[in-house]
Scaffold this active site. Structure first.
Site, PDB file in Angstrom:
ATOM      1  N   GLY A  10       0.824  -1.176  -0.041  1.00 42.24           N
ATOM      2  CA  GLY A  10       0.023  -0.069  -0.123  1.00 42.24           C
ATOM      3  C   GLY A  10       0.745   1.212  -0.102  1.00 42.24           C
ATOM      4  CB  SER A 124      -5.302   6.859  12.573  1.00 47.17           C
ATOM      5  OG  SER A 124      -6.004   8.153  12.040  1.00 47.17           O
ATOM      6  CE1 TYR A 149      -8.525   3.205   9.119  1.00 47.43           C
ATOM      7  CE2 TYR A 149      -9.010   5.443   9.791  1.00 47.43           C
ATOM      8  CZ  TYR A 149      -8.168   4.533   9.503  1.00 47.43           C
ATOM      9  OH  TYR A 149      -6.640   4.527   9.459  1.00 47.43           O
ATOM     10  CE  LYS A 153      -5.882   2.139  11.332  1.00 42.75           C
ATOM     11  NZ  LYS A 153      -4.879   1.030  11.152  1.00 42.75           N
ATOM     12  CG  LEU A 200      -6.840  18.448   0.513  1.00 44.92           C
ATOM     13  CD1 LEU A 200      -8.089  19.298  -0.193  1.00 44.92           C
ATOM     14  CD2 LEU A 200      -6.376  19.280   1.451  1.00 44.92           C
TER      15      LEU A 200
HETATM   16  P1  NAD Z   1      -3.426   1.349   1.717  1.00 43.85           P
HETATM   17  O1  NAD Z   1      -4.689   0.956   1.764  1.00 43.85           O
HETATM   18  O2  NAD Z   1      -2.613   1.852   0.737  1.00 43.85           O
HETATM   19  O3  NAD Z   1      -2.617   0.000   2.512  1.00 43.85           O
HETATM   20  C1  NAD Z   1      -2.960  -0.841   3.388  1.00 43.85           C
HETATM   21  C2  NAD Z   1      -2.649  -2.390   2.587  1.00 43.85           C
HETATM   22  O4  NAD Z   1      -3.217  -3.495   3.492  1.00 43.85           O
HETATM   23  C3  NAD Z   1      -3.336  -2.497   1.127  1.00 43.85           C
HETATM   24  O5  NAD Z   1      -2.331  -2.638   0.345  1.00 43.85           O
HETATM   25  C4  NAD Z   1      -4.383  -3.479   1.276  1.00 43.85           C
HETATM   26  O6  NAD Z   1      -4.234  -4.321   0.288  1.00 43.85           O
HETATM   27  C5  NAD Z   1      -3.716  -4.300   2.545  1.00 43.85           C
HETATM   28  N1  NAD Z   1      -4.763  -5.124   3.497  1.00 43.85           N
HETATM   29  C6  NAD Z   1      -6.073  -4.327   4.090  1.00 43.85           C
HETATM   30  N2  NAD Z   1      -6.405  -5.488   4.414  1.00 43.85           N
HETATM   31  C7  NAD Z   1      -5.567  -6.652   4.315  1.00 43.85           C
HETATM   32  C8  NAD Z   1      -5.735  -8.023   4.840  1.00 43.85           C
HETATM   33  N3  NAD Z   1      -6.897  -8.617   5.522  1.00 43.85           N
HETATM   34  N4  NAD Z   1      -4.622  -8.713   4.602  1.00 43.85           N
HETATM   35  C9  NAD Z   1      -3.540  -8.573   3.840  1.00 43.85           C
HETATM   36  N5  NAD Z   1      -3.438  -7.315   3.450  1.00 43.85           N
HETATM   37  C10 NAD Z   1      -4.571  -6.295   3.781  1.00 43.85           C
HETATM   38  O7  NAD Z   1      -3.284   2.164   2.905  1.00 43.85           O
HETATM   39  P2  NAD Z   1      -2.158   3.299   3.664  1.00 43.85           P
HETATM   40  O8  NAD Z   1      -2.422   4.656   3.508  1.00 43.85           O
HETATM   41  O9  NAD Z   1      -0.769   2.989   3.078  1.00 43.85           O
HETATM   42  O10 NAD Z   1      -2.161   2.940   5.335  1.00 43.85           O
HETATM   43  C11 NAD Z   1      -1.599   2.033   5.880  1.00 43.85           C
HETATM   44  C12 NAD Z   1      -1.961   1.721   7.289  1.00 43.85           C
HETATM   45  O11 NAD Z   1      -1.921   3.240   7.988  1.00 43.85           O
HETATM   46  C13 NAD Z   1      -3.644   1.552   7.460  1.00 43.85           C
HETATM   47  O12 NAD Z   1      -3.626   0.612   8.355  1.00 43.85           O
HETATM   48  C14 NAD Z   1      -4.151   2.824   7.586  1.00 43.85           C
HETATM   49  O13 NAD Z   1      -5.423   2.654   8.297  1.00 43.85           O
HETATM   50  C15 NAD Z   1      -3.208   3.576   8.368  1.00 43.85           C
HETATM   51  N6  NAD Z   1      -3.274   5.098   8.323  1.00 43.85           N
HETATM   52  C16 NAD Z   1      -3.309   5.839   7.138  1.00 43.85           C
HETATM   53  C17 NAD Z   1      -3.499   6.949   7.130  1.00 43.85           C
HETATM   54  C18 NAD Z   1      -3.647   7.775   5.834  1.00 43.85           C
HETATM   55  O14 NAD Z   1      -4.244   8.894   5.671  1.00 43.85           O
HETATM   56  N7  NAD Z   1      -3.323   6.951   4.657  1.00 43.85           N
HETATM   57  C19 NAD Z   1      -3.687   7.879   8.186  1.00 43.85           C
HETATM   58  C20 NAD Z   1      -3.597   7.275   9.630  1.00 43.85           C
HETATM   59  C21 NAD Z   1      -3.384   5.794   9.648  1.00 43.85           C
HETATM   60  C1  WQD Z   2      -8.567  16.976   5.193  1.00 40.91           C
HETATM   61  C2  WQD Z   2      -9.080  18.332   4.848  1.00 40.91           C
HETATM   62  C3  WQD Z   2     -11.457  18.096   4.495  1.00 40.91           C
HETATM   63  C4  WQD Z   2     -11.349  16.481   0.568  1.00 40.91           C
HETATM   64  C5  WQD Z   2      -8.811  11.313   7.073  1.00 40.91           C
HETATM   65  C6  WQD Z   2      -9.310  10.199   8.109  1.00 40.91           C
HETATM   66  C7  WQD Z   2      -8.114  10.166   9.052  1.00 40.91           C
HETATM   67  C8  WQD Z   2      -6.744   9.753   8.484  1.00 40.91           C
HETATM   68  C9  WQD Z   2      -6.211  10.702   7.317  1.00 40.91           C
HETATM   69  C10 WQD Z   2      -6.689   7.553   8.409  1.00 40.91           C
HETATM   70  C11 WQD Z   2     -10.342  18.163   5.598  1.00 40.91           C
HETATM   71  C12 WQD Z   2     -10.836  18.755   3.529  1.00 40.91           C
HETATM   72  C13 WQD Z   2     -10.861  16.949   1.818  1.00 40.91           C
HETATM   73  C14 WQD Z   2     -11.971  17.180  -0.384  1.00 40.91           C
HETATM   74  C15 WQD Z   2     -11.831  18.856   1.114  1.00 40.91           C
HETATM   75  N1  WQD Z   2      -6.904   8.332   7.773  1.00 40.91           N
HETATM   76  N2  WQD Z   2     -11.342  18.107   2.017  1.00 40.91           N
HETATM   77  N3  WQD Z   2     -12.216  18.581   0.025  1.00 40.91           N
HETATM   78  O1  WQD Z   2     -10.416  13.995   7.109  1.00 40.91           O
HETATM   79  O2  WQD Z   2      -8.266  15.087   8.215  1.00 40.91           O
HETATM   80  O3  WQD Z   2      -8.401  12.518   7.881  1.00 40.91           O
HETATM   81  O4  WQD Z   2      -7.416  10.934   6.397  1.00 40.91           O
HETATM   82  O5  WQD Z   2      -6.418   7.309   9.581  1.00 40.91           O
HETATM   83  O6  WQD Z   2      -8.709   8.919   9.887  1.00 40.91           O
HETATM   84  O7  WQD Z   2     -10.387  10.914   8.700  1.00 40.91           O
HETATM   85  O8  WQD Z   2      -8.101  13.929   5.687  1.00 40.91           O
HETATM   86  O9  WQD Z   2      -7.768  14.476   3.310  1.00 40.91           O
HETATM   87  O10 WQD Z   2      -9.979  13.718   4.060  1.00 40.91           O
HETATM   88  O11 WQD Z   2      -9.176  15.917   4.647  1.00 40.91           O
HETATM   89  O12 WQD Z   2     -12.284  20.300   1.428  1.00 40.91           O
HETATM   90  O13 WQD Z   2     -12.381  16.642  -1.395  1.00 40.91           O
HETATM   91  O14 WQD Z   2      -9.354  18.546   3.362  1.00 40.91           O
HETATM   92  O15 WQD Z   2     -12.809  18.454   5.003  1.00 40.91           O
HETATM   93  O16 WQD Z   2     -10.604  19.464   6.300  1.00 40.91           O
HETATM   94  P1  WQD Z   2      -9.025  13.995   7.080  1.00 40.91           P
HETATM   95  P2  WQD Z   2      -8.914  14.521   4.310  1.00 40.91           P
END
Ligand code: NAD
Ligand code: WQD
Length: 337
Positions: A10, A124, A149, A153, A200
């Site tokens: 991912g 997160s 979601y 976490k 975003l």
């Molecule tokens: P992503 O979806 O790109 O990567 C997650 C990966 O997990 C994917 O490749 C998916 O195929 C794999 N996956 C999901 N369920 C699975 C399972 N049961 N078995 C094997 N593989 C599985 O997401 P990311 O943005 O790289 O996020 C990585 C981690 O960080 C996630 O746990 C996500 O919740 C967390 N996180 C992401 C963000 C963000 O904004 N991207 C923010 C905070 C936390």
């Molecule tokens: C950022 C800002 C929106 C899209 C989410 C999850 C959080 C974490 C990260 C995993 C906000 C604004 C967004 C758009 C906009 N993920 N926005 N137009 O909501 O802070 O966090 O992703 O853990 O759990 O909730 O991130 O990128 O969605 O939004 O105006 O089309 O951009 O309202 O202020 P967010 P985001």
């Protein structure tokens, strides 16, 4: 040391492989590709100049995970695997609870049976809910998550903390990511959302490249300097480096530790749009839309604990984040397709 990355194909996992390789760690990736594809692994392999052991498997599959632990001598796991779309989790709560909770249960149980007691968990900023303190320190109480979601976490943090309490030989690092954006400077790997982006930055880059007509800015009546939501955006390569710093803490036997990974700077939606347009010299048409349900006004961290204890801090600013996000999108208008 060999590190198992669940979900390593991912967005964040693929960037973390590169940082781990730079720091001299070996990796193994397990991913079921539900939200990614093997091309990301192939491209990372090109970047680091060596093959990457990859097992296509579901982390919930105990037999498959056992086979991985038998085949490789794993020293620690970084558990990225999970479903992560906030809106989808509201529509499909069972799928989110089932996948994210069970994958973690199976992983931790398999680790325990194989004598591996070191784990880094992708948590997160969402666990703070509407934060009681800004900038958010790790002492800030966890808040109410408005979606399944976020609840997975928050609950998984508790589960892993209890595992560590029950057996102090475990080292558990909970990393609370703020808002990861950006991409590797090569432009070969980056964020590859399925369908219409929720977040975003991918919405901005897809608008700039012409896939989307205009960005909707979700609300301009928040109590923030320009009325739009403020977040702590962090370059995904900085975030990736944070995992290496966390592994070093595990090697020092840190027990249970929790860190915010953010820059400590808050940028509004319009700050990001303006920085993106300026740095890349491209237009991002946008219009103001109603607030998005569940959004909060302001979320940024105090990253001092990670600096003091891990020696880690973010190096990249908003300009580099915007530049690298665009470099990825313009070189790969359709992602990995
Ligand atoms: P992503 O979806 O790109 O990567 C997650 C990966 O997990 C994917 O490749 C998916 O195929 C794999 N996956 C999901 N369920 C699975 C399972 N049961 N078995 C094997 N593989 C599985 O997401 P990311 O943005 O790289 O996020 C990585 C981690 O960080 C996630 O746990 C996500 O919740 C967390 N996180 C992401 C963000 C963000 O904004 N991207 C923010 C905070 C936390
Ligand atoms: C950022 C800002 C929106 C899209 C989410 C999850 C959080 C974490 C990260 C995993 C906000 C604004 C967004 C758009 C906009 N993920 N926005 N137009 O909501 O802070 O966090 O992703 O853990 O759990 O909730 O991130 O990128 O969605 O939004 O105006 O089309 O951009 O309202 O202020 P967010 P985001």
């Amino acid at each position: 040391m060999q590190i198992l990355l669940t979900g390593g194909a991912g967005y964040i996992g693929s960037h973390t492989i590169i940082e781990l390789d730079k720091a001299g760690y070996d990796v193994v990736v397990v991913d079921n590709l539900v939200n990614s594809c093997e091309i990301s692994i192939q491209r990372v392999s090109e970047i680091i100049g060596k093959p990457i052991p990859f097992v296509k498997a579901d982390v919930r599959d105990t037999a498959a995970m056992d086979a991985v632990f038998k085949k490789f001598k794993i020293d620690a796991c970084i558990h990225f695997a999970g479903l992560k779309a906030v809106g989808e989790s509201v529509a499909k709560p069972l799928e989110y609870y089932e996948n994210n909770m069970n994958a973690t249960f199976v992983l931790v149980d398999t680790m325990r049976r194989n004598g591996v007691k070191n784990i880094i968990f992708s948590s997160s900023a969402t666990v703070y809910g509407n934060p009681a303190i800004i900038p958010i320190t790790e002492e800030c109480p966890k808040g109410e998550c408005t979606n399944p979601y976020g609840k997975t976490k928050s609950m998984l943090e508790e589960v892993l903390s209890d595992v560590q309490k029950a057996d102090p030989e475990w080292n558990v690092v909970l990393l609370r990511y703020f808002n990861p954006i950006g991409a590797h400077q090569s432009g070969r790997i980056g964020e590859n959302p399925n369908g219409i982006p929720n977040n975003l930055m991918p919405y901005i880059t897809q608008t700039a490249v012409g896939i989307r007509k205009e960005l909707g800015v979700f609300g301009n009546d928040y109590d923030t300097p320009d009325g739009t939501g403020v977040r702590d955006y962090i370059h995904v390569c900085d975030l990736a480096a944070g995992h290496v710093a966390a592994l070093k803490a595990i090697e020092r036997k840190c027990g249970l530790a929790i860190y915010n990974l953010g820059t400590g700077h808050g940028y509004s939606v319009l700050d990001v749009v303006n920085a993106f347009q300026k740095v890349n010299n491209v237009k991002v048409p946008y219009s103001i839309k109603p607030r998005r349900a569940g959004d909060i006004a302001t979320c940024y961290c105090n990253p001092a604990k990670a600096k003091a204890e891990l020696g880690w801090e973010a190096k990249y600013g908003i300009e580099e984040m915007c530049r690298d996000s665009w470099n990825w999108q313009k070189n790969n208008p359709e992602g990995y397709k």
